[in-house]
Design an enzyme around this catalytic site. Structure first.
Site, PDB file in Angstrom:
ATOM      1  N   LYS A   1       0.844  -1.200   0.000  1.00  0.00           N
ATOM      2  CA  LYS A   1       0.000   0.000   0.000  1.00  0.00           C
ATOM      3  C   LYS A   1       0.877   1.247   0.000  1.00  0.00           C
ATOM      4  O   LYS A   1       1.714   1.432   0.888  1.00  0.00           O
ATOM      5  CB  LYS A   1      -0.900  -0.017   1.239  1.00  0.00           C
ATOM      6  CG  LYS A   1      -1.710   1.258   1.455  1.00  0.00           C
ATOM      7  CD  LYS A   1      -2.455   1.208   2.791  1.00  0.00           C
ATOM      8  CE  LYS A   1      -3.099   2.540   3.127  1.00  0.00           C
ATOM      9  NZ  LYS A   1      -3.740   2.529   4.466  1.00  0.00           N
TER      10      LYS A   1
ATOM     11  N   ASP B   1       1.833   5.971   5.983  1.00  0.00           N
ATOM     12  CA  ASP B   1       0.821   5.065   5.453  1.00  0.00           C
ATOM     13  C   ASP B   1       1.294   4.380   4.166  1.00  0.00           C
ATOM     14  O   ASP B   1       0.530   3.650   3.537  1.00  0.00           O
ATOM     15  CB  ASP B   1      -0.488   5.820   5.202  1.00  0.00           C
ATOM     16  CG  ASP B   1      -1.713   4.935   5.362  1.00  0.00           C
ATOM     17  OD1 ASP B   1      -1.601   3.884   6.020  1.00  0.00           O
ATOM     18  OD2 ASP B   1      -2.778   5.291   4.829  1.00  0.00           O
TER      19      ASP B   1
ATOM     20  N   ASP C   1      -2.125  10.261   4.217  1.00  0.00           N
ATOM     21  CA  ASP C   1      -3.527   9.895   4.352  1.00  0.00           C
ATOM     22  C   ASP C   1      -4.215  10.818   5.354  1.00  0.00           C
ATOM     23  O   ASP C   1      -4.084  10.639   6.565  1.00  0.00           O
ATOM     24  CB  ASP C   1      -3.658   8.442   4.803  1.00  0.00           C
ATOM     25  CG  ASP C   1      -5.109   8.019   4.967  1.00  0.00           C
ATOM     26  OD1 ASP C   1      -5.997   8.699   4.414  1.00  0.00           O
ATOM     27  OD2 ASP C   1      -5.355   7.003   5.648  1.00  0.00           O
TER      28      ASP C   1
ATOM     29  N   GLU D   1      -9.368   3.782   2.363  1.00  0.00           N
ATOM     30  CA  GLU D   1      -8.885   3.920   0.989  1.00  0.00           C
ATOM     31  C   GLU D   1      -7.817   2.911   0.611  1.00  0.00           C
ATOM     32  O   GLU D   1      -7.671   2.562  -0.562  1.00  0.00           O
ATOM     33  CB  GLU D   1      -8.345   5.341   0.768  1.00  0.00           C
ATOM     34  CG  GLU D   1      -6.903   5.581   1.173  1.00  0.00           C
ATOM     35  CD  GLU D   1      -6.613   5.363   2.660  1.00  0.00           C
ATOM     36  OE1 GLU D   1      -5.477   5.007   2.994  1.00  0.00           O
ATOM     37  OE2 GLU D   1      -7.520   5.556   3.486  1.00  0.00           O
TER      38      GLU D   1
ATOM     39  N   ARG E   1      -7.596  -0.265   1.101  1.00  0.00           N
ATOM     40  CA  ARG E   1      -8.147  -1.488   0.520  1.00  0.00           C
ATOM     41  C   ARG E   1      -8.628  -1.253  -0.910  1.00  0.00           C
ATOM     42  O   ARG E   1      -8.646  -2.173  -1.731  1.00  0.00           O
ATOM     43  CB  ARG E   1      -9.269  -2.008   1.412  1.00  0.00           C
ATOM     44  CG  ARG E   1     -10.480  -1.138   1.512  1.00  0.00           C
ATOM     45  CD  ARG E   1     -11.321  -1.410   2.749  1.00  0.00           C
ATOM     46  NE  ARG E   1     -10.650  -1.003   3.969  1.00  0.00           N
ATOM     47  CZ  ARG E   1     -11.150  -1.166   5.184  1.00  0.00           C
ATOM     48  NH1 ARG E   1     -12.348  -1.732   5.337  1.00  0.00           N
ATOM     49  NH2 ARG E   1     -10.479  -0.773   6.249  1.00  0.00           N
TER      50      ARG E   1
ATOM     51  N   LYS F   1      -9.634  12.621   9.033  1.00  0.00           N
ATOM     52  CA  LYS F   1      -9.119  12.115  10.295  1.00  0.00           C
ATOM     53  C   LYS F   1      -9.041  13.242  11.331  1.00  0.00           C
ATOM     54  O   LYS F   1      -8.972  14.426  10.962  1.00  0.00           O
ATOM     55  CB  LYS F   1      -7.701  11.544  10.098  1.00  0.00           C
ATOM     56  CG  LYS F   1      -7.617  10.282   9.290  1.00  0.00           C
ATOM     57  CD  LYS F   1      -6.159   9.843   9.140  1.00  0.00           C
ATOM     58  CE  LYS F   1      -6.038   8.574   8.331  1.00  0.00           C
ATOM     59  NZ  LYS F   1      -6.543   7.401   9.040  1.00  0.00           N
TER      60      LYS F   1
ATOM     61  N   ASP G   1     -11.914   7.123   4.344  1.00  0.00           N
ATOM     62  CA  ASP G   1     -10.676   6.809   5.055  1.00  0.00           C
ATOM     63  C   ASP G   1     -10.343   5.320   4.978  1.00  0.00           C
ATOM     64  O   ASP G   1      -9.297   4.896   5.458  1.00  0.00           O
ATOM     65  CB  ASP G   1     -10.780   7.254   6.518  1.00  0.00           C
ATOM     66  CG  ASP G   1      -9.434   7.277   7.218  1.00  0.00           C
ATOM     67  OD1 ASP G   1      -8.405   7.400   6.515  1.00  0.00           O
ATOM     68  OD2 ASP G   1      -9.400   7.152   8.447  1.00  0.00           O
TER      69      ASP G   1
END
Length: 481
Positions: free
Chosen positions: A247, A270, A252, A331, A333, A259, A329
Site C-alpha cells: 500500500k 501510510d 492519508d 482507501e 483497501r 481524520k 478513510d
C-alpha cells in the site's frame, strides 16, 4: 561488516558487545570478571544491559546484554543484543564496535548478529544540520573464537544486505509527505532498479485511466499529486513469480471522511507497505535469489477536495466490481483491490500484500505482531515460522465467511467498510473478495508494527522497515523446501 577471529584486546575496537546467557559456562575470557560483578550487583532479572568496563587502554569498553535463555530463538537474542550494543556505542560517540558471537553459533545466529549491527543504531538525519550529531560507528566487527566457514561468511553478507534494504525502507517511511510523494516513490524504485539490476515500470495517470485502475484513480481525485502504479521485477531463474504488493498512500488525511488533527502527522507512514516492497526487491536483486519476484505499488495521496471521492459514491476498479464507498478513510483497501486484481494476471505462485491498513489491528494486537489474514492455513504457518526467525512475529486472524456479510451493500456488489466490529478482519475480507479462491494469498496488516515509539533491541525509535526480512526469510525457507 568484518569477521575477525580471536578475542579483541588492545583496543582493536572501541566497544565490545557481549550477548550473555545465564546458562553459558565460563570461557575464561578477560571481560567475564567485570560482567560477573555487574550481574551479581545489579540483581537484574530477565533482559538487561549496561556498560561494565570503560576506559581501559589495553582493552575495548564492554557492553553486556543479558538474555533469557530459551525465551527467544538464539538468533533473535543475538540480533537484539547486537542492536542494543551498537546503539549504545553510537550514543557514546565511539567509532568502532564489535560483537562477540557465542561459540557454536549457527549460520542463522551469525546472520542475525550482522543484522543487529546494521539495524540497531539507524536514524535519519538528512533534514537537519550536523550540530550535536553523534556519528555512526564506521567499523563493525563480528568476533569468533576461531575460524569461520564459507557458510557463515555467506550468512553475514546476507544479513548485511537485508539490513541495508530494511534501512532503505525505513528512510522512505520517515520522509515527510511533501517529499515522499507518489512521484518520489516511483523515482526511488527506478533508482534502486538501476543500482541493483531489477526491472521497473511506472504507469502514470493516462495509462491508469486507459487500463481501468478505477479504484486507485478514485482515491487520488482529491490530491494534486499524480498517482502512479509501480511494477518491479527481479527475474531470478524465471518461472511463476511470487508477487509482493504494498500500500502506497504517501499521506492519508482520510479524504472527505477527515481524520482527527491530533497525530495526523504520522500518516506520512501510510506507505510503509510500499516502502517494504522496494526494500524486498532491492535485496532480492543484490542477493540474486533464484525465485522470480514481482513487486507492485499503487501510490497516491488521500486528501479532501471539491472533486474528492465522497461517502455514498460507487466506483469500479480494475476488477470491474462495483464498490460502495462508506468511508473515504478506508482507501488503502481500494487501491490494493486494483493491485491484487493486476497481480493475478501474472500467474503468481503466491501473493503477499502488506499495508498499514487498519487502526483496529493496533487494538487487537498492539505493537508486537503483524496480523495475517489468509484462506491458506499453510501460508499463515509459513509466515509465522519466518517471523519467529526474523523477530517480526505474526498472528493469524480468521476469515470466516460470516464476516463477509458485514460488507454487503444495498446498491453495489460490496461496500468498503463493515463497521467497527472486527475491523481488521472485514478489511481483510474486502481484499479477499478480489482474489480468486485458487490463488495462494496472504494479507499482512502492519499498522501496529510499522513505527516504534521507543527503542528496543535492534529497533531504534521510528520507522521499523517491517516486512523486508520477514518476506525474504519466507522465500528462503521455500527454497530450502
Amino acid at each position: 561488516m568484518e569477521i575477525r577471529s580471536g578475542i579483541p584486546v588492545g583496543r582493536a575496537v572501541d566497544a565490545l558487545v557481549i550477548p550473555w546467557f545465564d546458562d553459558s559456562p565460563p570461557a575464561g575470557e578477560w571481560w567475564e570478571e567485570a560482567a560477573g560483578r555487574w550481574l551479581e550487583d545489579s540483581g537484574t532479572r530477565g533482559e538487561g544491559s549496561a556498560w561494565v568496563r570503560l576506559g581501559a587502554a589495553e582493552t575495548p569498553d564492554v557492553f553486556i546484554v543479558r538474555l533469557q535463555a530459551g525465551e527467544r530463538p538464539a538468533a533473535e537474542s543475538c540480533r537484539r543484543a547486537a542492536g542494543a550494543g551498537v546503539r549504545a556505542a553510537r550514543q557514546r560517540g565511539l567509532k568502532s564496535v564489535g560483537v562477540r558471537v557465542p561459540d557454536g553459533a549457527d549460520e542463522d545466529t551469525w546472520q542475525a548478529a550482522a543484522e543487529g549491527l546494521m539495524l540497531g543504531d539507524w536514524r535519519y538525519e538528512g533534514l537537519r544540520d550536523a550540530t550535536g550529531r553523534r556519528a555512526a560507528p564506521d567499523t563493525r566487527v563480528l568476533y569468533a573464537a576461531g575460524s569461520t566457514s564459507s557458510g557463515i561468511r555467506a550468512a553475514v553478507r546476507r544479513g548485511s544486505v537485508l539490513a541495508e534494504a530494511q534501512n532503505v525502507t525505513r528512510e522512505l517511511v520517515t520522509l515527510p509527505g511533501n517529499m515522499a510523494t507518489p512521484a518520489h516513490l516511483a523515482a526511488a524504485a527506478e533508482r534502486l532498479g538501476r543500482e541493483h539490476g531489477f526491472r521497473t515500470e511506472v504507469r502514470g495517470r493516462d495509462r491508469l485511466e486507459e487500463e481501468g485502475f478505477g479504484a486507485l484513480l478514485a482515491v487520488a481525485r482529491g490530491s494534486v499529486e499524480e498517482p502512479c502504479f509501480i511494477e518491479m521485477e527481479h527475474a531470478g531463474e524465471g518461472g511463476d513469480p511470487v508477487v509482493v504488493v504494498g500500500k502506497g498512500v504517501t499521506f492519508d488525511a482520510g479524504g472527505i471522511s477527515l481524520k482527527p488533527a491530533s497525530g495526523m502527522e504520522d500518516m506520512k507512514y501510510d506507505m510503509a507497505g510500499a516502502a517494504a516492497v522496494l526494500g524486498i526487491l532491492a535485496a532480492a536483486a543484490r542477493l540474486d535469489i533464484p525465485q522470480r519476484v514481482v513487486g507492485l505499488v499503487p501510490a497516491t495521496e488521500n486528501l479532501p477536495a471539491g472533486n474528492a471521492l465522497k461517502p455514498g459514491d460507487v466506483v469500479r476498479g480494475l476488477s470491474g466490481k462495483s464498490i460502495e464507498i462508506i468511508n473515504t478513510d478506508a482507501e488503502g483497501r481500494l487501491i490494493l483491490s486494483d493491485a491484487l486484481t493486476y497481480a493475478q494476471r501474472l500467474a503468481p505462485k503466491a501473493v503477499v500484500d502488506m499495508a498499514t491498513l487498519t487502526g483496529a489491528c493496533v487494538i487487537a494486537l498492539g505493537h508486537h505482531a503483524v496480523a495475517v489474514l489468509t484462506a491458506s492455513d499453510g501460508l499463515a504457518e509459513e509466515l509465522s515460522a519466518a517471523g519467529e526467525v526474523t523477530g517480526e512475529r505474526t498472528w493469524p486472524l480468521p476469515l470466516w465467511r460470516e464476516y463477509r456479510a458485514q460488507l454487503d451493500s444495498d446498491i453495489a456488489e460490496i461496500k468498503n467498510t463493515g463497521g467497527r466490529a472486527a475491523g481488521t478482519i472485514t478489511a481483510g475480507w474486502f481484499l479477499r473478495d478480489f482474489v480468486a479462491d485458487d490463488v495462494r494469498w496472504a494479507h499482512l496488516d502492519i499498522a501496529g508494527t510499522a513505527w516504534a515509539k521507543e527503542a528496543h533491541g535492534w529497533q531504534p525509535k521510528g520507522a521499523t522497515g517491517v516486512g523486508v526480512r520477514l518476506v525474504h526469510e519466507w522465500l528462503r525457507a521455500g527454497e530450502r523446501g
